[in-house]
Design a protein around this motif. Sequence first.
Motif, PDB file in Angstrom:
ATOM      1  N   ARG A  38       0.829  -1.209   0.000  1.00 19.58           N
ATOM      2  CA  ARG A  38       0.000   0.000   0.000  1.00 19.58           C
ATOM      3  C   ARG A  38       0.861   1.255   0.000  1.00 19.58           C
ATOM      4  O   ARG A  38       0.538   2.240  -0.671  1.00 19.58           O
ATOM      5  CB  ARG A  38      -0.923   0.002   1.220  1.00 19.58           C
ATOM      6  CG  ARG A  38      -2.080  -0.981   1.125  1.00 19.58           C
ATOM      7  CD  ARG A  38      -3.140  -0.685   2.174  1.00 19.58           C
ATOM      8  NE  ARG A  38      -2.602  -0.814   3.529  1.00 19.58           N
ATOM      9  CZ  ARG A  38      -2.646  -1.941   4.233  1.00 19.58           C
ATOM     10  NH1 ARG A  38      -3.177  -3.031   3.700  1.00 19.58           N
ATOM     11  NH2 ARG A  38      -2.139  -1.991   5.453  1.00 19.58           N
ATOM     12  N   GLN A  39       1.987   1.234   0.748  1.00 20.94           N
ATOM     13  CA  GLN A  39       2.854   2.409   0.784  1.00 20.94           C
ATOM     14  C   GLN A  39       3.458   2.703  -0.583  1.00 20.94           C
ATOM     15  O   GLN A  39       3.550   3.861  -1.000  1.00 20.94           O
ATOM     16  CB  GLN A  39       3.969   2.216   1.819  1.00 20.94           C
ATOM     17  CG  GLN A  39       3.530   2.492   3.247  1.00 20.94           C
ATOM     18  CD  GLN A  39       4.711   2.541   4.199  1.00 20.94           C
ATOM     19  OE1 GLN A  39       4.937   1.613   4.957  1.00 20.94           O
ATOM     20  NE2 GLN A  39       5.463   3.628   4.168  1.00 20.94           N
ATOM     21  N   VAL A  40       3.882   1.649  -1.286  1.00 20.19           N
ATOM     22  CA  VAL A  40       4.451   1.848  -2.621  1.00 20.19           C
ATOM     23  C   VAL A  40       3.409   2.438  -3.560  1.00 20.19           C
ATOM     24  O   VAL A  40       3.675   3.410  -4.290  1.00 20.19           O
ATOM     25  CB  VAL A  40       4.999   0.525  -3.185  1.00 20.19           C
ATOM     26  CG1 VAL A  40       5.381   0.693  -4.659  1.00 20.19           C
ATOM     27  CG2 VAL A  40       6.207   0.056  -2.382  1.00 20.19           C
ATOM     28  N   ASN A  41       2.198   1.887  -3.535  1.00 19.97           N
ATOM     29  CA  ASN A  41       1.134   2.406  -4.403  1.00 19.97           C
ATOM     30  C   ASN A  41       0.808   3.852  -4.058  1.00 19.97           C
ATOM     31  O   ASN A  41       0.579   4.691  -4.953  1.00 19.97           O
ATOM     32  CB  ASN A  41      -0.119   1.541  -4.267  1.00 19.97           C
ATOM     33  CG  ASN A  41       0.045   0.188  -4.942  1.00 19.97           C
ATOM     34  OD1 ASN A  41       0.899   0.020  -5.816  1.00 19.97           O
ATOM     35  ND2 ASN A  41      -0.749  -0.790  -4.539  1.00 19.97           N
ATOM     36  N   ALA A  42       0.780   4.184  -2.758  1.00 20.13           N
ATOM     37  CA  ALA A  42       0.460   5.554  -2.349  1.00 20.13           C
ATOM     38  C   ALA A  42       1.562   6.521  -2.780  1.00 20.13           C
ATOM     39  O   ALA A  42       1.283   7.647  -3.231  1.00 20.13           O
ATOM     40  CB  ALA A  42       0.265   5.604  -0.837  1.00 20.13           C
ATOM     41  N   MET A  43       2.825   6.107  -2.633  1.00 20.66           N
ATOM     42  CA  MET A  43       3.926   6.965  -3.064  1.00 20.66           C
ATOM     43  C   MET A  43       3.852   7.248  -4.554  1.00 20.66           C
ATOM     44  O   MET A  43       4.015   8.385  -5.003  1.00 20.66           O
ATOM     45  CB  MET A  43       5.269   6.301  -2.712  1.00 20.66           C
ATOM     46  CG  MET A  43       5.663   6.372  -1.259  1.00 20.66           C
ATOM     47  SD  MET A  43       7.363   5.770  -0.984  1.00 20.66           S
ATOM     48  CE  MET A  43       7.161   4.001  -1.199  1.00 20.66           C
ATOM     49  N   GLU A  44       3.647   6.198  -5.328  1.00 26.42           N
ATOM     50  CA  GLU A  44       3.607   6.359  -6.775  1.00 26.42           C
ATOM     51  C   GLU A  44       2.414   7.213  -7.194  1.00 26.42           C
ATOM     52  O   GLU A  44       2.499   7.986  -8.155  1.00 26.42           O
ATOM     53  CB  GLU A  44       3.580   4.988  -7.448  1.00 26.42           C
ATOM     54  CG  GLU A  44       4.902   4.227  -7.256  1.00 26.42           C
ATOM     55  CD  GLU A  44       4.921   2.872  -7.935  1.00 26.42           C
ATOM     56  OE1 GLU A  44       6.026   2.397  -8.247  1.00 26.42           O
ATOM     57  OE2 GLU A  44       3.829   2.286  -8.147  1.00 26.42           O
ATOM     58  N   ALA A  49       4.229   8.912 -10.810  1.00 24.37           N
ATOM     59  CA  ALA A  49       5.266   8.180 -11.557  1.00 24.37           C
ATOM     60  C   ALA A  49       5.581   6.888 -10.821  1.00 24.37           C
ATOM     61  O   ALA A  49       5.381   6.783  -9.613  1.00 24.37           O
ATOM     62  CB  ALA A  49       6.521   9.020 -11.708  1.00 24.37           C
ATOM     63  N   ARG A  50       6.075   5.920 -11.565  1.00 22.03           N
ATOM     64  CA  ARG A  50       6.424   4.644 -10.961  1.00 22.03           C
ATOM     65  C   ARG A  50       7.833   4.717 -10.368  1.00 22.03           C
ATOM     66  O   ARG A  50       8.757   5.249 -10.982  1.00 22.03           O
ATOM     67  CB  ARG A  50       6.362   3.519 -11.997  1.00 22.03           C
ATOM     68  CG  ARG A  50       4.977   3.276 -12.565  1.00 22.03           C
ATOM     69  CD  ARG A  50       5.005   2.156 -13.595  1.00 22.03           C
ATOM     70  NE  ARG A  50       5.196   0.858 -12.973  1.00 22.03           N
ATOM     71  CZ  ARG A  50       4.215   0.122 -12.471  1.00 22.03           C
ATOM     72  NH1 ARG A  50       2.967   0.571 -12.508  1.00 22.03           N
ATOM     73  NH2 ARG A  50       4.447  -1.055 -11.950  1.00 22.03           N
ATOM     74  N   LEU A  51       7.970   4.167  -9.175  1.00 14.19           N
ATOM     75  CA  LEU A  51       9.275   4.078  -8.534  1.00 14.19           C
ATOM     76  C   LEU A  51       9.977   2.765  -8.855  1.00 14.19           C
ATOM     77  O   LEU A  51      11.210   2.693  -8.857  1.00 14.19           O
ATOM     78  CB  LEU A  51       9.123   4.204  -7.017  1.00 14.19           C
ATOM     79  CG  LEU A  51       8.700   5.571  -6.484  1.00 14.19           C
ATOM     80  CD1 LEU A  51       8.255   5.458  -5.030  1.00 14.19           C
ATOM     81  CD2 LEU A  51       9.846   6.566  -6.609  1.00 14.19           C
ATOM     82  N   TYR A  59      11.726  -6.496  -7.542  1.00 15.61           N
ATOM     83  CA  TYR A  59      11.436  -5.094  -7.852  1.00 15.61           C
ATOM     84  C   TYR A  59      12.725  -4.380  -8.248  1.00 15.61           C
ATOM     85  O   TYR A  59      13.715  -4.413  -7.519  1.00 15.61           O
ATOM     86  CB  TYR A  59      10.830  -4.399  -6.630  1.00 15.61           C
ATOM     87  CG  TYR A  59       9.334  -4.568  -6.490  1.00 15.61           C
ATOM     88  CD1 TYR A  59       8.520  -3.460  -6.227  1.00 15.61           C
ATOM     89  CD2 TYR A  59       8.736  -5.804  -6.611  1.00 15.61           C
ATOM     90  CE1 TYR A  59       7.139  -3.605  -6.094  1.00 15.61           C
ATOM     91  CE2 TYR A  59       7.370  -5.965  -6.477  1.00 15.61           C
ATOM     92  CZ  TYR A  59       6.571  -4.859  -6.220  1.00 15.61           C
ATOM     93  OH  TYR A  59       5.213  -5.006  -6.092  1.00 15.61           O
ATOM     94  N   GLY A  60      12.694  -3.723  -9.406  1.00 10.66           N
ATOM     95  CA  GLY A  60      13.838  -2.938  -9.850  1.00 10.66           C
ATOM     96  C   GLY A  60      13.480  -1.468  -9.932  1.00 10.66           C
ATOM     97  O   GLY A  60      12.331  -1.107 -10.240  1.00 10.66           O
ATOM     98  N   LEU A  61      14.427  -0.599  -9.653  1.00 12.46           N
ATOM     99  CA  LEU A  61      14.172   0.842  -9.645  1.00 12.46           C
ATOM    100  C   LEU A  61      13.993   1.391 -11.057  1.00 12.46           C
ATOM    101  O   LEU A  61      14.726   1.021 -11.983  1.00 12.46           O
ATOM    102  CB  LEU A  61      15.324   1.574  -8.972  1.00 12.46           C
ATOM    103  CG  LEU A  61      15.456   1.402  -7.455  1.00 12.46           C
ATOM    104  CD1 LEU A  61      16.806   1.924  -6.992  1.00 12.46           C
ATOM    105  CD2 LEU A  61      14.331   2.119  -6.727  1.00 12.46           C
ATOM    106  N   THR A  62      13.034   2.297 -11.207  1.00 13.58           N
ATOM    107  CA  THR A  62      12.914   3.074 -12.431  1.00 13.58           C
ATOM    108  C   THR A  62      13.865   4.269 -12.338  1.00 13.58           C
ATOM    109  O   THR A  62      14.558   4.453 -11.331  1.00 13.58           O
ATOM    110  CB  THR A  62      11.481   3.585 -12.608  1.00 13.58           C
ATOM    111  OG1 THR A  62      11.187   4.480 -11.509  1.00 13.58           O
ATOM    112  CG2 THR A  62      10.470   2.435 -12.595  1.00 13.58           C
TER     113      THR A  62
END
Length: 297
Positions: A38-44, A49-51, A59-62
């Motif tokens: 949920r935190q990742v979705n909220a940040m993005e 933008a996708r992180l 998971y790899g960084l954009t």
Amino acid sequence: MANSLEWNDYRVVLAIHRTGGLAPAARVLGINHATVFRQVNAMEARLGARLFDRHRSGYGLTAVGEVALAAAEAMEIQVLAAERRMTGGDLSLSGSIRVTAPDDMVQRLLLPMFVAFRARYPQIELEIIVDNRFLNLSRREADIAIRPTSAPPEAMVGVNVGPLAMATYGVPELAAQIEAGNAISDLPWIGWEDGADSIAFGGYFQRLVPRPLFVYRANSLLAQISAAEAGIGIAVLPCFAGDGSEKLTRIGAVVDSMSSDLWLLTHPDLRRAARIKAFIDFISGALRKKRRLLAGE
């Protein structure tokens, strides 16, 4: 700003980058997998933008994630430095200490010392991280490391307790075969998993001629000690464990190329903290009383 990230968000970015996925990141952060998701979705959503790129392997960084990671690492350095300085100024003999040490040392050498330390300082809580790797003291993965090494990290400070010797050990039945005239290379050997010998001991076993016959391998000295005591084979072990075992007999002299020094290490920012100093002074004193055992004398 509505689209800004907070320190806790950056901690999530760091944890996912370092562990490669949501579940291991959640374990590091001490929260559950769904919360991290949920935190990742909220940040993005806030950033627009996708992180992270989601792959089967993790998971790899954009490109945006790389920017967030650089900011997170810079923030972490400042936060950890502040925490170390605050801890270093703590004059109370209370609180917790995170200590890391290898499994064989914890079980066969240090545990009675920890008991005695707790009796002397009952307000100090010990958190023991049993790990055969060098943890990062700058990142506060541990406050104190008890480690065999000939070259401690220059950024750390600590106490050199003295030599830590290693020698070959086996049960008396195997040792008797040497006395009967058999070559030591003909005996069954216990060793490190493939590759670990070169990392830990500079390829000692690879240089032996003839090469030993390995019948059992393990990535832990404690596991090798237990296997030697069970009679599976002979092994090069720390003298404090081999000489301290009622089941093992030393075979030959100390192996100088595998011996080192025993250090208690901490970060310079922490060395003046009362509980850190009390632990290092107490445990180094207890270890020095066993210097002959540690040195294999």
